[in-house]
Design a protein around this motif. Structure first.
Motif, PDB file in Angstrom:
ATOM      1  N   ALA A  34       0.874  -1.180   0.039  1.00 10.65           N
ATOM      2  CA  ALA A  34      -0.073   0.131  -0.157  1.00 10.65           C
ATOM      3  C   ALA A  34       1.003   1.194   0.157  1.00 10.65           C
ATOM      4  CB  ALA A  34      -0.842  -0.029   1.137  1.00 10.65           C
ATOM      5  N   LEU A  35       0.608   2.236  -1.049  1.00  7.82           N
ATOM      6  CA  LEU A  35       1.275   3.423  -0.780  1.00  7.82           C
ATOM      7  C   LEU A  35       0.723   4.400   0.047  1.00  7.82           C
ATOM      8  CD1 LEU A  35       3.466   5.167  -2.254  1.00  7.82           C
ATOM      9  CD2 LEU A  35       1.845   6.062  -3.731  1.00  7.82           C
ATOM     10  N   VAL A  36       1.131   4.939   0.857  1.00 11.57           N
ATOM     11  CA  VAL A  36       0.522   5.806   2.101  1.00 11.57           C
ATOM     12  C   VAL A  36       1.259   6.810   2.306  1.00 11.57           C
ATOM     13  CG1 VAL A  36      -0.797   3.862   3.118  1.00 11.57           C
ATOM     14  CG2 VAL A  36       1.476   4.717   4.011  1.00 11.57           C
ATOM     15  N   ARG A  37       0.638   8.049   2.679  1.00 14.90           N
ATOM     16  CA  ARG A  37       1.521   9.077   2.954  1.00 14.90           C
ATOM     17  C   ARG A  37       1.542   9.409   4.503  1.00 14.90           C
ATOM     18  NH1 ARG A  37      -1.525  14.401   0.414  1.00 14.90           N
ATOM     19  NH2 ARG A  37      -3.264  12.931   1.234  1.00 14.90           N
ATOM     20  N   HIS A  38       0.696   8.674   5.410  1.00 15.54           N
ATOM     21  CA  HIS A  38       0.817   8.750   6.812  1.00 15.54           C
ATOM     22  C   HIS A  38       0.618   7.533   7.389  1.00 15.54           C
ATOM     23  CE1 HIS A  38       0.944  13.212   6.337  1.00 15.54           C
ATOM     24  NE2 HIS A  38      -0.304  13.029   5.544  1.00 15.54           N
ATOM     25  N   MET A  50       3.236  -1.484   3.886  1.00 15.42           N
ATOM     26  CA  MET A  50       2.951   0.090   3.616  1.00 15.42           C
ATOM     27  C   MET A  50       4.396   0.723   3.079  1.00 15.42           C
ATOM     28  SD  MET A  50       0.404   1.428   6.617  1.00 15.42           S
ATOM     29  CE  MET A  50       1.248   0.765   7.818  1.00 15.42           C
ATOM     30  N   ILE A  51       4.243   1.516   2.080  1.00 10.30           N
ATOM     31  CA  ILE A  51       5.292   2.204   1.508  1.00 10.30           C
ATOM     32  C   ILE A  51       5.004   3.564   1.629  1.00 10.30           C
ATOM     33  CG2 ILE A  51       6.661   2.525  -0.305  1.00 10.30           C
ATOM     34  CD1 ILE A  51       7.186  -0.217   0.699  1.00 10.30           C
ATOM     35  N   VAL A  52       5.760   4.440   2.223  1.00 12.33           N
ATOM     36  CA  VAL A  52       5.602   5.879   2.353  1.00 12.33           C
ATOM     37  C   VAL A  52       5.935   6.583   1.128  1.00 12.33           C
ATOM     38  CG1 VAL A  52       5.903   7.954   3.820  1.00 12.33           C
ATOM     39  CG2 VAL A  52       5.880   5.722   4.861  1.00 12.33           C
ATOM     40  N   GLY A  53       5.085   7.215   0.789  1.00  9.71           N
ATOM     41  CA  GLY A  53       5.372   7.910  -0.685  1.00  9.71           C
ATOM     42  C   GLY A  53       4.313   9.111  -0.923  1.00  9.71           C
TER      43      GLY A  53
END
Length: 256
Positions: A34-38, A50-53
């Motif tokens: 999952a691409l997530v910001r927070h 989770m991948i921060v992007g």
């Protein structure tokens, strides 16, 4: 490929459709990224990587696309032309530009009425064109109005030509969970590949087997910028220069 060994990247994973896609993909045995910001606010299952992007910052997306077999795009903005350019289109461009080849399977969610030339929709349509230009196996799904369906409106209907453009739920309605079901099904039916369609629901139960629905769709024409039945109202010759440069880059990559 065995789904238990297939890595699926969900873009927009914390959104109202993306969460359904994540849950459904885990149940089907995918290895879900999952691409997530927070990440601290994501609230996703522990099994999800989770991948921060940030979709607007391509340098943050490299790890997200490494080694993926498929990508489902469920992200989207609502009404702002600037956000649509940066996220709906720019996010797709930034992700696709990082893919090393055309082997990754793509499923892009846009919206019913995307060809209506109403500002922000143009950028969603340009994102569709990018996906077609990659040469990757793809399916483009244009759902109707989210969760405006009645409880007994679950029978899936696939349309083509994007003829419903009132900008109201009369264009078609669909449950969020059913959108996710179709997006994941696009990865599993060979008959879904290379097709663009609108997705709505009518009275009745949801179908389990979608093979007939996919088979009844017309495939997009090879090297065409738009869906097979779309009206030709956005000529490439009138497009912004940077959009045509991006399209040309993907087309050149195919030739190689």
């Amino acid at each position: 490929m065995n789904k238990s060994r297939k890595t699926l990247l969900v873009v927009g994973a914390t959104g109202s459709i993306g969460r359904h896609v994540v849950d459904g993909a885990l149940l089907k045995g995918y290895r879900v990224r999952a691409l997530v910001r927070h990440p601290q606010r994501a609230g996703l299952p522990e099994a999800v990587s989770m991948i921060v992007g940030d979709l607007t910052r391509p340098e943050t997306l490299v790890n997200a696309v490494q080694g993926v077999d498929a990508i489902v795009f469920t992200h989207g903005t609502h009404g702002s032309i600037i956000q649509a350019e940066q996220v709906d289109y720019g996010g797709v461009l930034n992700i696709l530009s990082l893919l090393p080849d055309s082997a990754v399977q793509l499923v892009l969610m846009t919206a019913i009425g995307v060809t209506d030339r109403k500002g922000a929709h143009d950028w969603k349509r340009r994102a569709e064109r990018l996906v077609r230009a990659t040469g990757s196996p793809y399916t483009i799904v244009r759902p109707g109005w989210f969760d405006c369906n009645k409880p007994d409106q679950r029978r899936l209907v696939f349309l083509q030509g994007d003829a419903r453009q009132s900008g109201t739920p009369s264009d078609g309605v669909i449950a969020r969970a059913d959108i996710a079901h179709v997006l994941l099904s696009c990865l599993e039916y060979a008959s879904a590949s290379g097709k663009t369609f609108e997705l709505v629901a009518e009275t009745g139960a949801r179908q389990n087997d979608l093979e007939e629905l996919f088979c009844n769709l017309k495939a997009d024409q090879p090297y065409s910028m738009d869906g097979v039945c779309d009206v030709a109202n956005m000529p490439q010759s009138g497009e912004p220069l940077e959009v045509n440069i991006a399209l040309d880059a993907f087309e050149r990559k195919q030739v190689r």
